[in-house]
Scaffold this active site. Structure first.
Site, PDB file in Angstrom:
ATOM      1  N   CYS A 112       0.812  -1.219   0.000  1.00  0.00           N
ATOM      2  CA  CYS A 112       0.000   0.000   0.000  1.00  0.00           C
ATOM      3  C   CYS A 112       0.847   1.271   0.000  1.00  0.00           C
ATOM      4  O   CYS A 112       0.319   2.363  -0.191  1.00  0.00           O
ATOM      5  CB  CYS A 112      -0.948  -0.005   1.195  1.00  0.00           C
ATOM      6  SG  CYS A 112      -1.897  -1.525   1.285  1.00  0.00           S
ATOM      7  N   HIS A 255      -2.872   6.751   2.709  1.00  0.00           N
ATOM      8  CA  HIS A 255      -3.410   5.525   2.132  1.00  0.00           C
ATOM      9  C   HIS A 255      -4.784   5.295   2.751  1.00  0.00           C
ATOM     10  O   HIS A 255      -4.936   5.360   3.985  1.00  0.00           O
ATOM     11  CB  HIS A 255      -2.464   4.364   2.426  1.00  0.00           C
ATOM     12  CG  HIS A 255      -3.090   3.036   2.216  1.00  0.00           C
ATOM     13  ND1 HIS A 255      -3.752   2.719   1.047  1.00  0.00           N
ATOM     14  CD2 HIS A 255      -3.202   1.938   3.026  1.00  0.00           C
ATOM     15  CE1 HIS A 255      -4.230   1.497   1.148  1.00  0.00           C
ATOM     16  NE2 HIS A 255      -3.913   0.998   2.327  1.00  0.00           N
ATOM     17  N   ASN A 285     -10.266  -0.080   0.477  1.00  0.00           N
ATOM     18  CA  ASN A 285      -8.801  -0.048   0.459  1.00  0.00           C
ATOM     19  C   ASN A 285      -8.324  -0.605  -0.887  1.00  0.00           C
ATOM     20  O   ASN A 285      -8.474  -1.789  -1.154  1.00  0.00           O
ATOM     21  CB  ASN A 285      -8.307  -0.897   1.635  1.00  0.00           C
ATOM     22  CG  ASN A 285      -6.798  -1.005   1.686  1.00  0.00           C
ATOM     23  OD1 ASN A 285      -6.095  -0.662   0.726  1.00  0.00           O
ATOM     24  ND2 ASN A 285      -6.291  -1.493   2.805  1.00  0.00           N
TER      25      ASN A 285
HETATM   26  O1  UT7 Z   1      -3.668  -1.485   3.615  1.00  0.00           O
HETATM   27  C1  UT7 Z   1      -3.310  -1.862   4.918  1.00  0.00           C
HETATM   28  C2  UT7 Z   1      -4.098  -3.071   5.239  1.00  0.00           C
HETATM   29  N1  UT7 Z   1      -4.989  -3.124   6.317  1.00  0.00           N
HETATM   30  C3  UT7 Z   1      -5.362  -2.223   7.226  1.00  0.00           C
HETATM   31  O2  UT7 Z   1      -5.012  -1.083   7.267  1.00  0.00           O
HETATM   32  C4  UT7 Z   1      -6.252  -2.736   8.282  1.00  0.00           C
HETATM   33  C5  UT7 Z   1      -5.936  -2.238   9.652  1.00  0.00           C
HETATM   34  N2  UT7 Z   1      -6.849  -2.823  10.639  1.00  0.00           N
HETATM   35  C6  UT7 Z   1      -8.162  -2.517  10.677  1.00  0.00           C
HETATM   36  O3  UT7 Z   1      -8.625  -1.680   9.911  1.00  0.00           O
HETATM   37  C7  UT7 Z   1      -9.005  -3.209  11.712  1.00  0.00           C
HETATM   38  O4  UT7 Z   1      -8.182  -3.983  12.552  1.00  0.00           O
HETATM   39  C8  UT7 Z   1     -10.100  -4.125  11.072  1.00  0.00           C
HETATM   40  C9  UT7 Z   1     -11.151  -3.253  10.406  1.00  0.00           C
HETATM   41  C10 UT7 Z   1      -9.477  -5.064  10.083  1.00  0.00           C
HETATM   42  C11 UT7 Z   1     -10.802  -4.928  12.157  1.00  0.00           C
HETATM   43  O5  UT7 Z   1     -11.357  -4.065  13.153  1.00  0.00           O
HETATM   44  P1  UT7 Z   1     -11.132  -4.410  14.677  1.00  0.00           P
HETATM   45  O6  UT7 Z   1     -11.831  -3.353  15.449  1.00  0.00           O
HETATM   46  O7  UT7 Z   1      -9.663  -4.569  14.911  1.00  0.00           O
HETATM   47  O8  UT7 Z   1     -11.939  -5.768  14.821  1.00  0.00           O
HETATM   48  P2  UT7 Z   1     -11.419  -7.190  15.339  1.00  0.00           P
HETATM   49  O9  UT7 Z   1     -10.531  -7.826  14.325  1.00  0.00           O
HETATM   50  O10 UT7 Z   1     -10.910  -7.052  16.733  1.00  0.00           O
HETATM   51  O11 UT7 Z   1     -12.757  -8.009  15.363  1.00  0.00           O
HETATM   52  C12 UT7 Z   1     -13.815  -7.679  16.289  1.00  0.00           C
HETATM   53  C13 UT7 Z   1     -14.976  -8.630  16.068  1.00  0.00           C
HETATM   54  C14 UT7 Z   1     -14.574 -10.100  15.992  1.00  0.00           C
HETATM   55  O12 UT7 Z   1     -15.591 -10.860  16.608  1.00  0.00           O
HETATM   56  P3  UT7 Z   1     -15.433 -11.374  18.136  1.00  0.00           P
HETATM   57  O13 UT7 Z   1     -14.200 -12.238  18.133  1.00  0.00           O
HETATM   58  O14 UT7 Z   1     -15.272 -10.139  18.952  1.00  0.00           O
HETATM   59  O15 UT7 Z   1     -16.706 -12.115  18.360  1.00  0.00           O
HETATM   60  C15 UT7 Z   1     -14.573 -10.407  14.522  1.00  0.00           C
HETATM   61  O16 UT7 Z   1     -14.831 -11.778  14.248  1.00  0.00           O
HETATM   62  O17 UT7 Z   1     -15.587  -8.336  14.819  1.00  0.00           O
HETATM   63  C16 UT7 Z   1     -15.720  -9.567  14.042  1.00  0.00           C
HETATM   64  N3  UT7 Z   1     -15.637  -9.224  12.656  1.00  0.00           N
HETATM   65  C17 UT7 Z   1     -16.718  -8.887  11.915  1.00  0.00           C
HETATM   66  N4  UT7 Z   1     -18.015  -8.792  12.237  1.00  0.00           N
HETATM   67  C18 UT7 Z   1     -18.883  -8.418  11.265  1.00  0.00           C
HETATM   68  C19 UT7 Z   1     -14.533  -9.157  11.847  1.00  0.00           C
HETATM   69  N5  UT7 Z   1     -14.883  -8.798  10.607  1.00  0.00           N
HETATM   70  C20 UT7 Z   1     -16.238  -8.620  10.624  1.00  0.00           C
HETATM   71  C21 UT7 Z   1     -17.178  -8.250   9.656  1.00  0.00           C
HETATM   72  N6  UT7 Z   1     -18.469  -8.159  10.011  1.00  0.00           N
HETATM   73  N7  UT7 Z   1     -16.818  -7.959   8.380  1.00  0.00           N
END
Ligand code: UT7
Length: 330
Positions: A112, A255, A285
């Site tokens: 990215c 980004h 993204n």
């Molecule tokens: O280009 C660079 C690449 N990437 C990035 O910049 C990404 C950087 N990171 C992020 O943007 C965030 O970490 C994410 C958006 C990817 C995730 O957000 P988060 O607040 O860190 O969520 P999490 O991974 O801690 O997940 C929280 C909950 C989980 O459920 P439990 O374990 O709490 O029951 C996930 O399973 O949200 C769940 N979850 C979803 N729920 C509904 C994960 N993805 C989804 C989804 N819909 N799409």
């Protein structure tokens, strides 16, 4: 040393729009979760165009905007982690497509941060006097690299391409400072495997070793923290290098990964949040393409004036981060 400016910008995204509700139709997710955790509402997904198609279309628009003919190009650099194939490069495919018969062409991998890495590389070629006119493209079809059953990753990404034409500047404007950083110690934060090693001389494989597949995976929270730290570090370093302050900056073009990263970065870097340009709600993204698409949108909407100072900052797989402090001049 010569100065280097952006002579033109261009972008291209596939026509097909996929909304969060569309994704909720086949994944256990919701518009509410995606929009509140990421800021993304929809993304463009290719229904047949590959990375080189998107790259060539963005390139054509950037050339038109710059008033530069394809035959005038000395070099084409394409930043991508989702090329059509390992060989030929996307840059060579674009060269043929747009008729840039005199240009050298190669691809560059910095995830990215790719467009910023490409611009800094191109600027060094121009500053050295080796080349005059360079097309830098960031182009991705990440839709072919994600697992469409994994709600944690597939909802984040979109397809697209952004491009800039760089030329020497007669005035002391254009790229005022650049800063590239890599940390291979964090390589497991974001991965997209290539072909597994396979040849007639291999020591027998462990039967329990899982098959390697070309699917993107991510440690989301580690990437999040890396991103915010990178933006703060890049901002401080670039402002110091250019002897400017936060108040001098007109726009920060990060980004486009997550609106919460952008909010947190604004708080931590001391730059007012309204200066952070945001269009990830419409594109998601798009990795190496995102900064080019954003820059093109700012330019075409007439939001940029001569003398405006812009911070372009990318962060992503590698891990890498890249920044450019730019004084807009056309
Ligand atoms: O280009 C660079 C690449 N990437 C990035 O910049 C990404 C950087 N990171 C992020 O943007 C965030 O970490 C994410 C958006 C990817 C995730 O957000 P988060 O607040 O860190 O969520 P999490 O991974 O801690 O997940 C929280 C909950 C989980 O459920 P439990 O374990 O709490 O029951 C996930 O399973 O949200 C769940 N979850 C979803 N729920 C509904 C994960 N993805 C989804 C989804 N819909 N799409």
């Amino acid at each position: 040393m010569r100065h280097v400016k952006i002579a033109g910008t261009g972008s291209y995204v596939p026509e097909h729009i996929v909304t969060n509700d569309d994704l909720a139709g086949f994944l256990d997710t919701s518009d509410e979760w995606i929009a509140s955790r990421t800021g993304i509402r929809e993304r463009r997904i290719s229904t047949g165009e590959n990375t080189s198609d998107l790259a060539a279309a963005a390139a054509q628009r950037a050339l038109e905007d710059a008033g530069v003919k394809a035959e005038e190009l000395d070099l084409i650099l394409c930043a991508t982690i989702s090329p059509d194939c390992f060989m030929p490069s996307v840059a060579c495919m674009v060269q043929e497509r747009i008729g840039a018969s005199k240009a050298a062409a190669f691809d560059l991998v910095a995830a990215c941060s790719g467009l910023v890495y490409g611009m800094a590389t191109a600027a060094a070629f121009i500053e050295s006097g080796m080349y005059r006119t360079i097309l830098v493209i960031g182009a991705e079809t990440l839709s072919k690299t994600v697992d469409w059953t994994d709600r944690a990753t597939c909802v984040l990404f979109g397809d697209g391409a952004g491009a800039v034409v760089l030329t020497p500047s007669e005035r002391r404007t254009g790229i005022l400072a650049s800063y590239l950083v890599s940390d291979g110690g964090k390589q497991d934060y974001l991965t997209l495997p290539a072909l597994p090693l396979n040849n007639s001389f291999m020591v027998k494989k462990d039967e329990h070793q899982p098959e390697q597949s070309s699917i993107l995976s991510m440690k989301g929270q580690d990437v999040f923290k890396f991103a915010v730290r990178s933006v703060v570090d890049q901002t401080k370093t670039l402002l110091t290098k250019a002897a400017l302050t936060e108040e001098d900056i007109r726009y920060v073009v990060l980004h486009q990964a997550n609106s919460r990263i952008i909010e947190q970065s604004a708080k931590s870097s001391g730059i007012s949040q309204e200066k952070f340009f945001l269009n990830l709600d419409r594109y998601g993204n798009t990795s190496a393409a995102s900064i080019g698409i954003a820059l093109d949108e700012l330019s075409r909407k007439g939001m940029l004036s001569d003398g405006d100072k812009l911070l372009l900052i990318g962060f992503g797989g590698g891990m890498t981060s890249g920044g450019i402090l730019l004084e807009w001049s056309r």
